[in-house]
Design a protein around this motif. Sequence first.
Motif, PDB file in Angstrom:
ATOM      1  N   ASN A 105      28.941  31.869 -21.482  1.00 54.48           N
ATOM      2  CA  ASN A 105      29.995  32.883 -21.372  1.00 54.48           C
ATOM      3  C   ASN A 105      29.487  34.237 -20.869  1.00 54.48           C
ATOM      4  N   ALA A 106      28.185  34.419 -20.775  1.00 54.95           N
ATOM      5  CA  ALA A 106      27.664  35.749 -20.402  1.00 54.95           C
ATOM      6  C   ALA A 106      26.302  35.625 -19.733  1.00 54.95           C
ATOM      7  N   GLY A 107      25.909  36.709 -19.067  1.00 54.08           N
ATOM      8  CA  GLY A 107      24.544  36.827 -18.556  1.00 54.08           C
ATOM      9  C   GLY A 107      24.160  35.695 -17.612  1.00 54.08           C
ATOM     10  N   ILE A 108      22.898  35.288 -17.718  1.00 53.63           N
ATOM     11  CA  ILE A 108      22.375  34.238 -16.835  1.00 53.63           C
ATOM     12  C   ILE A 108      23.179  32.949 -17.001  1.00 53.63           C
ATOM     13  N   GLY A 109      23.537  32.630 -18.241  1.00 54.45           N
ATOM     14  CA  GLY A 109      24.277  31.396 -18.501  1.00 54.45           C
ATOM     15  C   GLY A 109      25.612  31.369 -17.779  1.00 54.45           C
ATOM     16  N   TYR A 110      26.273  32.525 -17.678  1.00 54.16           N
ATOM     17  CA  TYR A 110      27.534  32.586 -16.930  1.00 54.16           C
ATOM     18  C   TYR A 110      27.279  32.178 -15.477  1.00 54.16           C
TER      19      TYR A 110
ATOM     20  N   LEU B   8      24.481  28.415 -32.203  1.00 52.55           N
ATOM     21  CA  LEU B   8      23.129  27.863 -32.402  1.00 52.55           C
ATOM     22  C   LEU B   8      22.462  28.404 -33.660  1.00 52.55           C
ATOM     23  N   ALA B   9      23.000  29.497 -34.198  1.00 56.66           N
ATOM     24  CA  ALA B   9      22.421  30.061 -35.421  1.00 56.66           C
ATOM     25  C   ALA B   9      22.922  29.338 -36.667  1.00 56.66           C
ATOM     26  N   ASP B  10      23.870  28.436 -36.492  1.00 49.48           N
ATOM     27  CA  ASP B  10      24.440  27.684 -37.612  1.00 49.48           C
ATOM     28  C   ASP B  10      24.116  26.205 -37.392  1.00 49.48           C
TER      29      ASP B  10
ATOM     30  N   GLY C  61      20.448  32.778 -25.821  1.00 49.11           N
ATOM     31  CA  GLY C  61      19.297  33.397 -26.466  1.00 49.11           C
ATOM     32  C   GLY C  61      19.647  34.742 -27.045  1.00 49.11           C
ATOM     33  N   VAL C  62      18.908  35.093 -28.072  1.00 50.46           N
ATOM     34  CA  VAL C  62      19.064  36.405 -28.673  1.00 50.46           C
ATOM     35  C   VAL C  62      17.700  37.080 -28.660  1.00 50.46           C
ATOM     36  N   ALA C  63      17.720  38.376 -28.311  1.00 54.43           N
ATOM     37  CA  ALA C  63      16.477  39.151 -28.246  1.00 54.43           C
ATOM     38  C   ALA C  63      16.693  40.473 -28.991  1.00 54.43           C
TER      39      ALA C  63
ATOM     40  N   GLY D 159      12.951  29.211 -20.588  1.00 57.73           N
ATOM     41  CA  GLY D 159      11.854  29.925 -21.221  1.00 57.73           C
ATOM     42  C   GLY D 159      11.834  31.379 -20.782  1.00 57.73           C
ATOM     43  N   SER D 160      10.654  31.954 -20.810  1.00 53.16           N
ATOM     44  CA  SER D 160      10.522  33.354 -20.398  1.00 53.16           C
ATOM     45  C   SER D 160       9.101  33.618 -19.931  1.00 53.16           C
ATOM     46  N   PHE D 161       8.994  34.444 -18.901  1.00 44.86           N
ATOM     47  CA  PHE D 161       7.679  34.866 -18.420  1.00 44.86           C
ATOM     48  C   PHE D 161       6.951  35.631 -19.533  1.00 44.86           C
TER      49      PHE D 161
ATOM     50  N   HIS E 218      12.155  29.386 -16.082  1.00 46.88           N
ATOM     51  CA  HIS E 218      12.314  30.752 -16.576  1.00 46.88           C
ATOM     52  C   HIS E 218      12.937  31.590 -15.466  1.00 46.88           C
ATOM     53  N   PRO E 219      13.677  32.645 -15.835  1.00 47.37           N
ATOM     54  CA  PRO E 219      14.471  33.387 -14.837  1.00 47.37           C
ATOM     55  C   PRO E 219      13.742  34.556 -14.195  1.00 47.37           C
ATOM     56  N   GLY E 220      12.480  34.781 -14.551  1.00 52.53           N
ATOM     57  CA  GLY E 220      11.807  36.006 -14.112  1.00 52.53           C
ATOM     58  C   GLY E 220      12.356  37.178 -14.896  1.00 52.53           C
ATOM     59  N   GLY E 221      12.442  38.323 -14.233  1.00 52.26           N
ATOM     60  CA  GLY E 221      13.064  39.481 -14.867  1.00 52.26           C
ATOM     61  C   GLY E 221      14.474  39.608 -14.314  1.00 52.26           C
ATOM     62  N   ALA E 222      15.478  39.607 -15.191  1.00 54.19           N
ATOM     63  CA  ALA E 222      16.869  39.577 -14.717  1.00 54.19           C
ATOM     64  C   ALA E 222      17.659  40.674 -15.426  1.00 54.19           C
TER      65      ALA E 222
HETATM   66  N1  LIG Z   1      17.349  38.576 -18.762  1.00 49.84           N
HETATM   67  C1  LIG Z   1      16.044  38.370 -18.622  1.00 49.84           C
HETATM   68  O1  LIG Z   1      15.327  39.120 -17.956  1.00 49.84           O
HETATM   69  C2  LIG Z   1      15.405  37.170 -19.265  1.00 49.84           C
HETATM   70  C3  LIG Z   1      14.029  36.992 -19.116  1.00 49.84           C
HETATM   71  C4  LIG Z   1      13.423  35.876 -19.664  1.00 49.84           C
HETATM   72  C5  LIG Z   1      14.192  34.958 -20.341  1.00 49.84           C
HETATM   73  N2  LIG Z   1      15.515  35.148 -20.512  1.00 49.84           N
HETATM   74  C6  LIG Z   1      16.292  34.142 -21.249  1.00 49.84           C
HETATM   75  O2  LIG Z   1      17.449  33.776 -20.513  1.00 49.84           O
HETATM   76  C7  LIG Z   1      18.497  33.432 -21.415  1.00 49.84           C
HETATM   77  C8  LIG Z   1      19.741  34.246 -21.092  1.00 49.84           C
HETATM   78  O3  LIG Z   1      19.403  35.624 -21.174  1.00 49.84           O
HETATM   79  P1  LIG Z   1      20.431  36.749 -20.728  1.00 49.84           P
HETATM   80  O4  LIG Z   1      19.631  37.892 -20.249  1.00 49.84           O
HETATM   81  O5  LIG Z   1      21.482  36.165 -19.880  1.00 49.84           O
HETATM   82  O6  LIG Z   1      21.049  37.158 -22.168  1.00 49.84           O
HETATM   83  P2  LIG Z   1      22.485  37.708 -22.532  1.00 49.84           P
HETATM   84  O7  LIG Z   1      23.141  38.357 -21.373  1.00 49.84           O
HETATM   85  O8  LIG Z   1      22.273  38.508 -23.783  1.00 49.84           O
HETATM   86  O9  LIG Z   1      23.317  36.392 -22.890  1.00 49.84           O
HETATM   87  C9  LIG Z   1      22.912  35.628 -23.971  1.00 49.84           C
HETATM   88  C10 LIG Z   1      23.891  34.500 -24.182  1.00 49.84           C
HETATM   89  O10 LIG Z   1      23.448  33.755 -25.344  1.00 49.84           O
HETATM   90  C11 LIG Z   1      24.553  33.671 -26.239  1.00 49.84           C
HETATM   91  N3  LIG Z   1      24.143  33.543 -27.647  1.00 49.84           N
HETATM   92  C12 LIG Z   1      23.416  34.401 -28.396  1.00 49.84           C
HETATM   93  N4  LIG Z   1      23.327  33.940 -29.645  1.00 49.84           N
HETATM   94  C13 LIG Z   1      24.005  32.765 -29.699  1.00 49.84           C
HETATM   95  C14 LIG Z   1      24.298  31.821 -30.705  1.00 49.84           C
HETATM   96  N5  LIG Z   1      23.901  32.003 -31.970  1.00 49.84           N
HETATM   97  N6  LIG Z   1      25.001  30.723 -30.404  1.00 49.84           N
HETATM   98  C15 LIG Z   1      25.458  30.536 -29.141  1.00 49.84           C
HETATM   99  N7  LIG Z   1      25.245  31.402 -28.137  1.00 49.84           N
HETATM  100  C16 LIG Z   1      24.529  32.511 -28.420  1.00 49.84           C
HETATM  101  C17 LIG Z   1      25.338  34.949 -26.007  1.00 49.84           C
HETATM  102  O11 LIG Z   1      26.629  34.825 -26.563  1.00 49.84           O
HETATM  103  P3  LIG Z   1      27.482  36.143 -26.948  1.00 49.84           P
HETATM  104  O12 LIG Z   1      28.097  36.601 -25.672  1.00 49.84           O
HETATM  105  O13 LIG Z   1      28.461  35.626 -27.942  1.00 49.84           O
HETATM  106  O14 LIG Z   1      26.521  37.151 -27.518  1.00 49.84           O
HETATM  107  C18 LIG Z   1      25.312  34.983 -24.499  1.00 49.84           C
HETATM  108  O15 LIG Z   1      26.236  34.073 -23.971  1.00 49.84           O
HETATM  109  C19 LIG Z   1      17.957  33.667 -22.814  1.00 49.84           C
HETATM  110  O16 LIG Z   1      17.474  32.451 -23.328  1.00 49.84           O
HETATM  111  C20 LIG Z   1      16.807  34.635 -22.599  1.00 49.84           C
HETATM  112  O17 LIG Z   1      15.815  34.513 -23.599  1.00 49.84           O
HETATM  113  C21 LIG Z   1      16.153  36.248 -19.995  1.00 49.84           C
END
Ligand SMILES: NC(=O)c1ccc[n+]([C@@H]2O[C@H](COP(=O)([O-])OP(=O)(O)OC[C@H]3O[C@@H](n4cnc5c(N)ncnc54)[C@H](OP(=O)(O)O)[C@@H]3O)[C@@H](O)[C@H]2O)c1
Length: 316
Positions: free
Chosen positions: A29-34, A80-82, A106-108, A155-157, A212-216
């Motif tokens: 629904n958001a971010g890279i996953g969208y 995923l937290a449940d 993912g959550v960070a 994963g992640s860099f 892994h997505p690099g830096g996004a």
């Molecule tokens: N962005 C980067 O530079 C980067 C770099 C390395 C790796 N990554 C990895 O890439 C992935 C996506 O990152 P992103 O930057 O796109 O993050 P993001 O924009 O924060 O999006 C995270 C997504 O994970 C969902 N999520 C979080 N907790 C959850 C839960 N308990 N159950 C189900 N869904 C949950 C969020 O849902 P809600 O909308 O409900 O919060 C959202 O859809 C992550 O695994 C992250 O570790 C990202």
Amino acid sequence: MSSTSSTLPWDVQRPRRADDSVFLVTGGNAGIGYFVAEQLSTTGATVVLGSRNPAKAEVAMASIRARVPGARVRAVRLDLADLSSLETAVESLEMDCLDAVVHNAGVALDAPPRKETGDGHELMFGTNHLGHFALTQWLMPLLSAAPTARIVTMGSFAARSERLDLDDLESRKDYQPKRTYGRSKLAQMYFGVELDRRLRAAGSTVASVVVHPGGALDSLTPSRPPVHVRTTGARLGAAPAALLVQGKHAGAWPAVRAVLDPAVRGGQLWGPRVFGLRGEPRSQPVWTHLTDTSVAARLWDASCDLAGVALGTIPG
Ligand SMILES: NC(=O)c1ccc[n+]([C@@H]2O[C@H](COP(=O)([O-])OP(=O)(O)OC[C@H]3O[C@@H](n4cnc5c(N)ncnc54)[C@H](OP(=O)(O)O)[C@@H]3O)[C@@H](O)[C@H]2O)c1
């Protein structure tokens, strides 16, 4: 396990067709996953957004449908937290067969305090690693029913410079948010590599690939209102960063290729071409510490205990 690059051409703007396939994207629904979901939707496949928030999933589906004519997109409630909810979430898919899952959500956290899931696990390790570990168990019958399914782990860099503390996987003794995040991603990557090893040993048709997505950055990501809105100020301010990193649409490319490209093999690691931080996806040598099978086996056993699942028996 192979670390060779595919020589087949791959156009990130025009992923290959996958008309009869069904893909699940966690955190779609958001971010890279969208963007993974949007790009997979252009292939004709059915794409299921795994989301903990139905309202956000609706908004994301509307955005995809507006951009991709004829998109076949639906959503499933997935938190995923449940951990105890995941079996029901998979049942509610009402599917017999799944061609790929992208373990993206993912959550960070970047500041204390240490937080826990409702199950009592450290929030990042519990969500990012244990959540996907447990989800894999429930999805395995559906994946095994597909001709050649894939499990793609994001994963992640940042995990490259981390090492696991197998005696403190949940950071109870020493909590540093960025390190705990990096270790949660490293645990996911160990899992992805070890899973493929076990799938091969069992003669399974399912393959596990780590990406892994690099830096996004959001500020380098094109707008998808109301899912994501990039202001002019954010775009201009982020321009220098584009030399080093990229937007989330591009961060999605390795996962999309890992789902679709027949040249991608189980056990491989894919990430952006330029310094592992930006650019088109390419396969990379699996990092040396990820090939430590004794660490992977200890993590696997600990994860079974902590998640309360028995992912020991991989169906062939
Ligand atoms: N962005 C980067 O530079 C980067 C770099 C390395 C790796 N990554 C990895 O890439 C992935 C996506 O990152 P992103 O930057 O796109 O993050 P993001 O924009 O924060 O999006 C995270 C997504 O994970 C969902 N999520 C979080 N907790 C959850 C839960 N308990 N159950 C189900 N869904 C949950 C969020 O849902 P809600 O909308 O409900 O919060 C959202 O859809 C992550 O695994 C992250 O570790 C990202």
